[in-house]
Enzyme design. Structure first.
Site, mmCIF file in Angstrom:
data_model
loop_
_atom_site.group_PDB
_atom_site.id
_atom_site.type_symbol
_atom_site.label_atom_id
_atom_site.label_comp_id
_atom_site.label_asym_id
_atom_site.label_seq_id
_atom_site.Cartn_x
_atom_site.Cartn_y
_atom_site.Cartn_z
ATOM 1 N N ASP A 45 0.849 -1.201 0.000
ATOM 2 C CA ASP A 45 0.000 0.000 0.000
ATOM 3 C C ASP A 45 0.882 1.248 0.000
ATOM 4 O OD1 ASP A 45 0.902 -0.157 2.599
ATOM 5 O OD2 ASP A 45 -1.061 0.104 3.544
ATOM 6 N N SER A 46 2.206 1.045 0.077
ATOM 7 C CA SER A 46 3.153 2.152 -0.132
ATOM 8 C C SER A 46 2.986 2.756 -1.517
ATOM 9 C CB SER A 46 4.599 1.661 0.065
ATOM 10 O OG SER A 46 4.824 0.470 -0.666
ATOM 11 N N ASP A 84 -1.170 -6.254 -0.631
ATOM 12 C CA ASP A 84 -1.265 -5.619 0.680
ATOM 13 C C ASP A 84 -2.698 -5.127 0.906
ATOM 14 O OD1 ASP A 84 -0.009 -4.851 2.982
ATOM 15 O OD2 ASP A 84 1.067 -3.140 2.115
ATOM 16 N N LYS A 114 -1.334 -9.567 2.550
ATOM 17 C CA LYS A 114 -0.608 -9.154 3.766
ATOM 18 C C LYS A 114 -1.488 -8.186 4.531
ATOM 19 C CE LYS A 114 2.903 -5.963 3.772
ATOM 20 N NZ LYS A 114 2.366 -4.934 4.684
ATOM 21 N N GLU A 116 -1.473 -5.645 8.264
ATOM 22 C CA GLU A 116 -0.761 -5.129 9.436
ATOM 23 C C GLU A 116 -1.553 -5.466 10.690
ATOM 24 O OE1 GLU A 116 -0.006 -0.919 9.004
ATOM 25 O OE2 GLU A 116 0.852 -1.176 7.008
ATOM 26 N N GLU A 183 8.884 -4.786 10.668
ATOM 27 C CA GLU A 183 9.298 -3.458 10.195
ATOM 28 C C GLU A 183 9.875 -2.625 11.337
ATOM 29 O OE1 GLU A 183 6.618 -1.348 7.610
ATOM 30 O OE2 GLU A 183 7.870 0.458 7.638
#
Ligand code: KIV
Length: 265
Positions: A45-46, A84, A114, A116, A183
């Site tokens: 999502d960056s 993501d 993925k 978080e 991270e």
């Protein structure tokens, strides 16, 4: 080229190889990653910051992720691609999370998703893996929580923080995650978590003891002005591109482009 699968990745780790992951957001980037021997790719999502011009990852939508993951798949039909899950695509309810993850995989051909989050997401991850969706965890610094944490900070420097990272990692493994991104945690903690887990740890800013590394492709290629401490530029791409475009502009203005070899008669 043979399709890269979870079994391929597992075998590489079992044979003592480090796993190499890069983000990719477009067909050209995924094609280049495959040609370079990158093991697997994350459509992070960056993309919000690297390609969509947002200040952080929060505005990124499921539609953005689907569009970019489709492009990445078109560029790398045999690659192992992780989609993501963007902010608020899985936090609201397990039903929404399962719906979005399933849709993401169906529409893009992604191999995994993925998300978080620590132990609080273990029940959701267990449901996803139970439904046939491979899940990669992501703990330590979680950029989708930047508004709550008050910035991008190293996580796990104090004893309580370090214990939580380890507890979360074990909970994600127990829930069925096939790997976990660590991270921005201290190197020693990265080592401790990696030694405690049977699944691979993929570090970004978490030292050399992780089972593998992930980096943002625009950081690797020097395309962004900001350079995080954990990143290394293998190319001054921004500078090279500006010089190339400047040469193009100069040649158009002084009449040397197009030359005879660029011209049809
Ligand atoms: O979105 C992303 O690029 C990521 C990596 C930093 C792991 O989540």
């Amino acid at each position: 080229m043979k399709k890269v699968t979870l079994t391929t990745l597992r075998k590489r780790v079992d044979s003592g190889e480090k796993l190499v992951m890069s983000t990719a957001y477009s067909a050209i980037e995924s094609r280049l990653c495959m040609s370079a021997g990158v093991d697997f790719m994350l459509v992070g999502d960056s993309v919000g910051m690297t390609h969509l011009g947002y200040e952080n990852t929060l505005p990124v939508t499921m539609e953005d992720m689907i569009s970019h993951t489709c492009a990445v798949r078109r560029g790398a039909p045999e690659g192992f691609i992780v989609l993501d899950m963007p902010f608020m695509s899985y936090q609201e309810s397990d039903a929404l999370a399962l719906h979005n993850a399933g849709l993401g995989m169906k529409l893009t051909g992604a191999d995994a998703v993925k998300l978080e989050g620590g132990a609080e997401y273990a029940p959701l991850i267990a449901r996803m893996t139970g439904a046939g969706i491979p899940v990669m965890g992501h703990i330590g610094l979680m950029p989708q929580r930047v508004q709550v944490s008050g910035g991008y900070k190293i996580v796990g420097r104090d004893e309580a923080g370090a214990e939580k990272v380890l507890r979360d990692a074990l909970a994600l493994q127990e829930a069925g995650a096939f790997a976990v991104v660590l991270e921005c945690i201290p190197e020693e903690l990265g080592k401790k978590v990696t030694e405690a887990l049977a699944i691979p740890t993929i570090g970004i800013g978490s030292g050399k003891y992780c089972s593998g590394q992930v980096q943002v492709i625009t950081d690797l290629l020097g395309l962004m002005e900001f350079k995080p401490k954990h990143a290394k530029r293998y190319l001054e791409g921004g500078e090279a591109i500006i010089n190339a475009l400047r040469s193009y502009a100069n040649e158009v203005k002084n009449g040397t482009f197009p030359a005879p070899e660029n011209t049809f008669q």
